[in-house]
Every structure is written in C-alpha cells, then in structure tokens.
Design a protein around this motif. Structure first.
Motif, short mmCIF file in Angstrom:
data_model
loop_
_atom_site.label_atom_id
_atom_site.label_comp_id
_atom_site.label_asym_id
_atom_site.label_seq_id
_atom_site.Cartn_x
_atom_site.Cartn_y
_atom_site.Cartn_z
N GLY A 117 41.39 46.48 33.77
CA GLY A 117 42.48 45.67 34.32
C GLY A 117 43.35 45.14 33.20
O GLY A 117 43.44 45.73 32.13
N THR A 118 43.97 43.99 33.45
CA THR A 118 44.86 43.36 32.47
C THR A 118 44.32 41.98 32.14
O THR A 118 44.02 41.18 33.04
N PHE A 119 44.19 41.69 30.84
CA PHE A 119 43.68 40.39 30.39
C PHE A 119 44.67 39.30 30.78
O PHE A 119 45.84 39.34 30.40
N ALA A 120 44.19 38.30 31.55
CA ALA A 120 45.05 37.24 32.07
C ALA A 120 44.79 35.88 31.43
O ALA A 120 45.41 34.90 31.79
N GLY A 121 43.85 35.80 30.49
CA GLY A 121 43.58 34.53 29.83
C GLY A 121 42.12 34.15 29.90
O GLY A 121 41.28 34.87 30.43
N VAL A 122 41.83 32.98 29.34
CA VAL A 122 40.47 32.44 29.29
C VAL A 122 40.42 31.17 30.12
O VAL A 122 41.33 30.34 30.06
N ILE A 123 39.37 31.03 30.91
CA ILE A 123 39.17 29.80 31.68
C ILE A 123 37.79 29.24 31.36
O ILE A 123 36.92 29.94 30.84
N THR A 124 37.58 27.97 31.68
CA THR A 124 36.26 27.36 31.60
C THR A 124 35.79 27.17 33.03
O THR A 124 36.42 26.49 33.83
N GLN A 125 34.66 27.80 33.38
CA GLN A 125 34.13 27.74 34.73
C GLN A 125 33.43 26.42 34.98
O GLN A 125 33.19 25.63 34.06
N ASP A 126 33.07 26.17 36.25
CA ASP A 126 32.43 24.91 36.64
C ASP A 126 31.17 24.61 35.85
O ASP A 126 30.84 23.46 35.60
N ASP A 127 30.45 25.65 35.42
CA ASP A 127 29.20 25.46 34.67
C ASP A 127 29.43 25.27 33.18
O ASP A 127 28.48 25.16 32.40
N ALA A 136 35.16 32.13 30.23
CA ALA A 136 35.21 33.49 30.74
C ALA A 136 36.60 34.08 30.57
O ALA A 136 37.61 33.37 30.70
N ALA A 137 36.64 35.37 30.28
CA ALA A 137 37.90 36.11 30.25
C ALA A 137 38.23 36.51 31.68
O ALA A 137 37.36 36.98 32.41
N VAL A 138 39.47 36.31 32.09
CA VAL A 138 39.92 36.70 33.43
C VAL A 138 40.66 38.02 33.30
O VAL A 138 41.60 38.14 32.51
N VAL A 139 40.19 39.01 34.08
CA VAL A 139 40.80 40.34 34.08
C VAL A 139 41.39 40.58 35.46
O VAL A 139 40.68 40.59 36.46
N LEU A 140 42.71 40.73 35.53
CA LEU A 140 43.41 41.02 36.77
C LEU A 140 43.42 42.53 36.99
O LEU A 140 43.89 43.28 36.12
N LEU A 141 42.89 42.98 38.12
CA LEU A 141 42.93 44.40 38.43
C LEU A 141 44.31 44.78 38.95
O LEU A 141 45.07 43.93 39.43
N ASP A 142 44.65 46.06 38.86
CA ASP A 142 45.96 46.53 39.29
C ASP A 142 46.13 46.49 40.80
O ASP A 142 47.23 46.33 41.31
N GLU A 143 45.04 46.64 41.54
CA GLU A 143 45.10 46.70 42.99
C GLU A 143 45.51 45.35 43.58
O GLU A 143 45.04 44.31 43.14
N LEU A 175 41.54 28.00 39.22
CA LEU A 175 41.91 27.96 37.81
C LEU A 175 42.34 29.34 37.32
O LEU A 175 43.34 29.47 36.59
N ALA A 176 41.62 30.39 37.72
CA ALA A 176 42.01 31.75 37.34
C ALA A 176 43.38 32.10 37.92
O ALA A 176 44.19 32.76 37.25
N VAL A 207 44.73 39.36 45.25
CA VAL A 207 44.52 40.11 44.02
C VAL A 207 43.03 40.03 43.72
O VAL A 207 42.34 39.13 44.19
N ALA A 208 42.55 40.96 42.93
CA ALA A 208 41.14 40.99 42.56
C ALA A 208 41.02 40.76 41.05
O ALA A 208 41.84 41.26 40.28
N VAL A 209 40.01 39.99 40.68
CA VAL A 209 39.78 39.70 39.27
C VAL A 209 38.31 39.94 38.92
O VAL A 209 37.44 39.93 39.78
N ARG A 210 38.09 40.12 37.64
CA ARG A 210 36.74 40.12 37.08
C ARG A 210 36.68 38.99 36.07
O ARG A 210 37.61 38.80 35.29
N SER A 211 35.58 38.25 36.10
CA SER A 211 35.35 37.17 35.14
C SER A 211 34.25 37.64 34.20
O SER A 211 33.14 37.93 34.65
N ILE A 212 34.56 37.68 32.91
CA ILE A 212 33.60 38.16 31.93
C ILE A 212 33.22 37.00 31.02
O ILE A 212 34.08 36.46 30.31
N PRO A 213 31.95 36.59 31.04
CA PRO A 213 31.51 35.48 30.17
C PRO A 213 31.80 35.77 28.69
O PRO A 213 31.69 36.92 28.24
N LEU A 214 32.15 34.72 27.97
CA LEU A 214 32.47 34.85 26.55
C LEU A 214 31.43 34.16 25.68
O LEU A 214 30.89 33.13 26.07
#
Length: 162
Positions: free
Chosen positions: A49-59, A63-70, A95-96, A153-160
């Motif tokens: 997908g496309t890197f959309a930034g970094v967020i801090t999750q509730d825990d 995490a890196a936020v990846v926006l999918l094209d779909e 937040l994402a 939109v669909a995203v993937r959250s990847i822990p950093l």
C-alpha cells in the motif's frame, strides 16, 4: 522519515481482535514489525500500500499506517468492516483516519468514510448502534448509525520497533 524500503513479508494469520472499552478492532498485518529507520517517506509504497504516517495506538505501541489502494462506497459499517478484512486489513482507527487525511487526502473521495471505532454514548453505553466516520473533504469526525451507507478505505497497521 526517509529510509530504504522494508522487505516484503508473506501474510501472517490475523491475531484475535483487540477489545477496549470504546471499540473492537481486528488488527491485520503483513510484516510482523518494522523499524523506524526502515520506513519510507510518507506517500511512498510500503507493504502492499502507501505509507500514511505513524500513530500511537491505545496500548502505547507505535505503528506504521499503510493505506491500501482499494476503496469502496455505499456500504454499511458491518459490510465495510468485512470488506476490509477480506483484504487482510481493517478500517482505519480515528487517529489513522486523521493521518490519512493529513498526508494522503488527494487519494481519497471527499466523502464520509467509516472508521473501525464504535461510538459509545456515555448515557447509553450498551448501545453500539453507531460508529465514527471521517469526512475526507474537511477532516471532520462525527458518528453515524451503522446502517448508513458510506465509503471505506482499508489500512494495515504495522507495529514499530526502535
């Protein structure tokens, strides 16, 4: 953050849903983790997908936020959530959604999009009939009944890691 592209990893199994007082989110990832130094510049390709930034999750996990094209439209919240899961992803958290609006607004329809978060009315906490939406024309967030047919939109959250 600029850096080299992270290596592509095969899809992993979805972990169990993460439940908090306010919402339930199914976290879906391809890479197990990424390092901050491996992140590309915002707007560049990352993990399908496309890197959309970094967020801090509730825990507290970053995490890196990846926006999918779909993208899709005219789906109620339940159907939108199921659609994202079929893509091995999820609807964005509130937040994402703000990170996506800030960095990738030009790739979005200027309409209301579902988030993964259920709205909880403090006066009626057992009522989970509404969910949060983000208007990608102005960045405004509000809630709507889950039967509303909005965009998604669909995203993937990847822990950093460091």
């Amino acid at each position: 953050l600029a850096g080299s592209r992270a290596p592509r990893n095969p899809p992993t199994l979805l972990p169990p849903p993460t439940t908090t007082k306010r919402h339930t989110v199914q976290i879906a990832t391809r890479a197990t983790t990424l390092t901050f130094s491996s992140l590309p510049a915002v707007g560049q390709p990352l993990e399908g997908g496309t890197f959309a930034g970094v967020i801090t999750q509730d825990d507290g996990q970053h995490a890196a936020v990846v926006l999918l094209d779909e993208q899709t439209e005219n789906l109620n919240w339940e159907a939108a959530s199921a659609w994202a899961q079929k893509l091995e992803a999820q609807l964005p958290s509130r937040l994402a959604a703000l990170s996506i609006f800030k960095h990738l607004k030009d790739r979005l329809k200027p309409r209301w999009h579902w988030t993964s978060e259920t709205y909880v009315d403090e006066d009626e906490p057992e009522d989970a009939s509404c969910a949060w939406c983000c208007d990608f024309s102005l960045g405004i967030q509000d809630f709507n009944h889950k039967s509303y047919e909005g965009c998604a939109v669909a995203v993937r959250s990847i822990p950093l890691t460091a």
